[in-house]
Structures are given as C-alpha cells and as structure tokens.
Write a protein that holds these residues in place. Structure first.
Motif, PDB file in Angstrom:
ATOM      1  N   ILE A 159     -33.824   4.372 -59.751  1.00 36.80           N
ATOM      2  CA  ILE A 159     -34.174   3.205 -60.293  1.00 36.80           C
ATOM      3  C   ILE A 159     -32.316   2.881 -59.317  1.00 36.80           C
ATOM      4  N   GLY A 160     -32.309   1.516 -59.147  1.00 38.84           N
ATOM      5  CA  GLY A 160     -30.953   1.035 -58.416  1.00 38.84           C
ATOM      6  C   GLY A 160     -30.597  -0.864 -58.384  1.00 38.84           C
ATOM      7  N   LEU A 161     -29.972  -1.557 -57.886  1.00 37.89           N
ATOM      8  CA  LEU A 161     -30.338  -2.513 -57.640  1.00 37.89           C
ATOM      9  C   LEU A 161     -29.740  -3.136 -55.706  1.00 37.89           C
ATOM     10  N   HIS A 162     -30.602  -3.871 -54.994  1.00 34.73           N
ATOM     11  CA  HIS A 162     -29.904  -4.232 -53.730  1.00 34.73           C
ATOM     12  C   HIS A 162     -28.696  -5.681 -53.886  1.00 34.73           C
ATOM     13  N   PRO A 163     -27.900  -5.964 -54.267  1.00 33.23           N
ATOM     14  CA  PRO A 163     -27.440  -7.201 -54.787  1.00 33.23           C
ATOM     15  C   PRO A 163     -27.417  -7.807 -52.930  1.00 33.23           C
ATOM     16  N   TYR A 164     -26.906  -9.042 -52.775  1.00 35.31           N
ATOM     17  CA  TYR A 164     -26.493  -9.065 -51.769  1.00 35.31           C
ATOM     18  C   TYR A 164     -25.242 -10.417 -52.100  1.00 35.31           C
ATOM     19  N   PHE A 165     -23.870  -9.819 -51.704  1.00 37.63           N
ATOM     20  CA  PHE A 165     -23.068 -10.026 -52.709  1.00 37.63           C
ATOM     21  C   PHE A 165     -22.283 -11.477 -50.864  1.00 37.63           C
ATOM     22  N   ARG A 166     -21.508 -12.546 -51.649  1.00 32.27           N
ATOM     23  CA  ARG A 166     -21.051 -13.759 -50.571  1.00 32.27           C
ATOM     24  C   ARG A 166     -19.972 -12.717 -50.596  1.00 32.27           C
ATOM     25  N   HIS A 167     -19.852 -12.997 -48.897  1.00 32.43           N
ATOM     26  CA  HIS A 167     -18.246 -12.060 -48.146  1.00 32.43           C
ATOM     27  C   HIS A 167     -17.823 -12.539 -47.200  1.00 32.43           C
ATOM     28  N   GLU A 168     -16.204 -12.300 -46.950  1.00 29.67           N
ATOM     29  CA  GLU A 168     -16.177 -12.473 -45.625  1.00 29.67           C
ATOM     30  C   GLU A 168     -15.209 -11.400 -45.293  1.00 29.67           C
ATOM     31  N   THR A 169     -15.102 -11.182 -44.383  1.00 28.55           N
ATOM     32  CA  THR A 169     -15.388  -9.869 -43.044  1.00 28.55           C
ATOM     33  C   THR A 169     -13.198  -8.957 -43.925  1.00 28.55           C
ATOM     34  N   ARG A 170     -12.389  -9.667 -44.262  1.00 29.85           N
ATOM     35  CA  ARG A 170     -11.039  -9.070 -44.560  1.00 29.85           C
ATOM     36  C   ARG A 170     -11.217  -9.041 -45.919  1.00 29.85           C
ATOM     37  N   ALA A 171     -11.855  -9.143 -46.714  1.00 32.25           N
ATOM     38  CA  ALA A 171     -12.325  -8.931 -48.273  1.00 32.25           C
ATOM     39  C   ALA A 171     -11.783  -7.794 -48.711  1.00 32.25           C
ATOM     40  N   LYS A 172     -11.828  -7.003 -50.167  1.00 37.68           N
ATOM     41  CA  LYS A 172     -10.804  -6.053 -49.836  1.00 37.68           C
ATOM     42  C   LYS A 172     -12.093  -5.450 -50.695  1.00 37.68           C
ATOM     43  N   LEU A 173     -12.215  -4.451 -51.168  1.00 39.48           N
ATOM     44  CA  LEU A 173     -13.148  -3.273 -51.471  1.00 39.48           C
ATOM     45  C   LEU A 173     -12.767  -2.511 -52.258  1.00 39.48           C
ATOM     46  N   GLY A 174     -12.551  -2.001 -53.636  1.00 39.96           N
ATOM     47  CA  GLY A 174     -12.144  -1.180 -54.469  1.00 39.96           C
ATOM     48  C   GLY A 174     -13.189   0.389 -54.861  1.00 39.96           C
ATOM     49  N   HIS A 175     -13.076   1.274 -54.105  1.00 36.50           N
ATOM     50  CA  HIS A 175     -14.116   2.225 -55.449  1.00 36.50           C
ATOM     51  C   HIS A 175     -13.740   3.463 -55.772  1.00 36.50           C
ATOM     52  N   ASN A 176     -13.795   3.858 -55.863  1.00 39.47           N
ATOM     53  CA  ASN A 176     -12.661   5.668 -56.099  1.00 39.47           C
ATOM     54  C   ASN A 176     -13.654   6.814 -55.922  1.00 39.47           C
ATOM     55  N   ALA A 177     -15.242   6.730 -54.726  1.00 38.02           N
ATOM     56  CA  ALA A 177     -16.212   7.617 -54.603  1.00 38.02           C
ATOM     57  C   ALA A 177     -15.453   8.832 -53.265  1.00 38.02           C
ATOM     58  N   ARG A 178     -16.141   9.852 -54.050  1.00 35.26           N
ATOM     59  CA  ARG A 178     -14.779  11.237 -53.281  1.00 35.26           C
ATOM     60  C   ARG A 178     -15.690  12.083 -52.003  1.00 35.26           C
ATOM     61  N   ARG A 179     -16.732  11.504 -52.337  1.00 34.12           N
ATOM     62  CA  ARG A 179     -18.551  12.421 -51.174  1.00 34.12           C
ATOM     63  C   ARG A 179     -19.056  10.829 -50.809  1.00 34.12           C
ATOM     64  N   HIS A 180     -18.846  11.395 -49.444  1.00 31.18           N
ATOM     65  CA  HIS A 180     -19.419  11.031 -48.649  1.00 31.18           C
ATOM     66  C   HIS A 180     -21.000  11.786 -47.724  1.00 31.18           C
ATOM     67  N   TRP A 181     -21.758  10.684 -47.248  1.00 31.36           N
ATOM     68  CA  TRP A 181     -22.918  11.266 -47.425  1.00 31.36           C
ATOM     69  C   TRP A 181     -23.018  10.791 -45.865  1.00 31.36           C
ATOM     70  N   PRO A 182     -22.664  11.398 -44.455  1.00 33.08           N
ATOM     71  CA  PRO A 182     -22.977  10.450 -43.088  1.00 33.08           C
ATOM     72  C   PRO A 182     -24.031  10.618 -42.748  1.00 33.08           C
TER      73      PRO A 182
END
Length: 297
Positions: A159-182
């Motif tokens: 399950i999950g959600l797929h939102p499309y948020f309003r966005h400007e390219t210099r907007a700040k994004l913050g999260h504490n994820a520690r694992r990446h899946w290249p």
C-alpha cells in the motif's frame, strides 16, 4: 465533470473523485496563523484516463507500488504473469486500484470513506478489497488505507500514496532516511546501501537539480517539504510505510513524495533473498492497514 465529494473543516477543504481511481483532486489546509494553503499540484476534474492519467492530486497505490519487473511475480515458487503497463512495457506500473472507479461508502462534512472491490484480472490475478478513509481538520488530512486479500490463495501486497505536491526547485526537503536503493535506467534497484553524508536530508535542504526517482527506507516516517509561499508541509506515516520515493520530473512543476510499504519490485527481490524490501504476503482474508497524515506548519 465527474461527481466530486467536498470536505470542509475550519477553513480547510478537499475534493475527492471516487470515479477517477479514488483520487484526491485538491487539498487546502490552514496553517496555525494566516490563510489556507494549496498543498497539491491540481488534478483535472473533467476527464479521467485510467492508463495515461493526469499528473496531479493524490492517488492510492494498491495492491502494490511502482514497477514489477517484466510483469511477472515469483510467489511460493510459482511464476505468475501480469499485464504490462503501456507506459512501462515490459513492466507493470503502480497497481490497478487507481485505474478503477471506487464507491462512496460514507460522506460527511469533514470525513469520507471510499471502497473498491477489485476482481481478479490480467492486471492482478487476485481479488482484493480496498478502503480509504479521509478525515479532514483545519490543519490536517489523515488518510487511512486498508487492503484485504479477497482471494483463496496468498497474495503479494503493498500500500502507499502517490501525491503531487506544489513545488519550487529550491524548496527545502527534510527527512532522516538512512538507507538508499540505487536504481538502474529502468528504475529497478538490486540492493540497498547506507546513505552517504552528502546525500542526507537530516538537515532540510533543497534537492539536487534535475529530474530524479530515488528510493529510501530506514526512516521514522516523517518528511518535511517547504511549499511555495513559505509554508511547511509535514507528512507523518505509520510504520507500515517503511519506504518512500522522491520523484521529480524533468520539468519540475511538482514533487512526488510517496510513502509506500515496499521498495520497487520488492516481491521479486525478496524471492532472490534480498532483505528489507518490505515484501509481504497476505493470507486469504488478511489485511494491510496504515495511516498517512498531511499537515501544515
């Protein structure tokens, strides 16, 4: 025009389109002080194409998210073929819940529930039932998702959600994820690794320039996004949403931050022995449940 459900609460509002795959077409939330803020890149309400869908609003990711490689699943040793998606051939894309008309089970001034009884089909050869409950307050929209295996055999599930948020390219994004899946050029990961310091968003900062589709996990379920105009969006997710996707198209009209229960192609990765994919199998009658809360700060 499709029939829409309007929710209102303390200056906040949301418009829901059950016939268009159980979508949220628009969302306005009230900050603690000030005027209502448009959160979403808008979704058109006058037309619905279940294959080549308009990019906007929010839609549900059920019974799985993102792609399944070569449109086939290995389930308990059985290879199960699926129907490829025309825009992702030879792979699948984003499940089939958002391609079907949902039903309104309940609607009130600030709450609504939509349901879907999806039969077995070439797109997904398991019958399932899905439910979305929407609860709106002045500063928050809570979406509770339920996916139930309605077939007589085990069903891979996500399950999950797929939102499309309003966005400007210099907007700040913050999260504490520690694992990446290249991922490779077809958007498929093969394994995960610990996030490198230069990739961290523990201290909110703008994204790198250009398009991206990045998969993350090992996070606390909270992500912050600076919206145009200076308000900050907080998305808080139940633990079942152990993964999330950051997607920005070549023309950055919007930003997708998708909380999901599993990584792309999780079921096939798990069959190969890859761990921490979020892959799950539901027994007949068993459900997967989780809530996502969008709020303005």
């Amino acid at each position: 025009m499709m029939q829409a459900i309007s929710l209102d609460a303390g200056g906040a509002s949301a418009r829901l389109l059950a016939p268009a795959g159980g979508r949220v077409a628009s969302l306005r939330l009230m900050p603690p002080h000030g005027v209502a803020v448009d959160v979403l890149h808008p979704y058109q309400e006058d037309f619905f194409d279940p294959v080549h869908w308009a990019k906007g609003g929010i839609y549900p990711l059920m019974p799985y998210s993102n792609r399944i490689e070569n449109a086939q699943l290995l389930v308990d040793g059985e290879l199960v073929p699926l129907q490829p998606h025309p825009d992702a051939r030879p792979h699948t894309l984003h499940g089939n819940a958002h391609t079907q008309a949902w039903q309104i089970a309940q609607a009130g001034p600030a709450t609504a529930t939509m349901t879907l009884a999806s039969p077995a089909s070439p797109a997904w050869p398991w019958a399932y039932q899905a439910r979305q409950r929407f609860d709106l307050t002045a500063s928050q929209l809570a979406v509770t998702m339920t996916l139930t295996n309605a077939s007589a055999r085990k069903m891979p599930a996500g399950i999950g959600l797929h939102p499309y948020f309003r966005h400007e390219t210099r907007a700040k994004l913050g999260h504490n994820a520690r694992r990446h899946w290249p991922a490779n050029s077809d958007f498929f990961p093969s394994a995960s690794r610990i996030l490198r310091p230069k990739e961290s968003h523990a201290a909110p900062r703008p994204l790198a320039e250009g398009t991206m589709t990045d998969y993350f996990s090992d996070w606390d379920g909270v992500v912050y996004l600076e919206l145009p105009g200076g308000s900050r969006l907080k998305m808080a997710c139940d633990p079942v949403f152990a993964h999330f996707v950051v997607h920005r198209p070549p023309l950055p009209a919007y930003l997708c931050l998708e909380p999901v229960s599993h990584v792309t192609n999780a079921f096939n990765l798990a069959a190969k022995g890859i761990t921490h994919t979020g892959s799950q199998l539901l027994e007949p009658g068993q459900s997967l449940i989780g809530q996502i809360r969008l709020s303005i700060e």
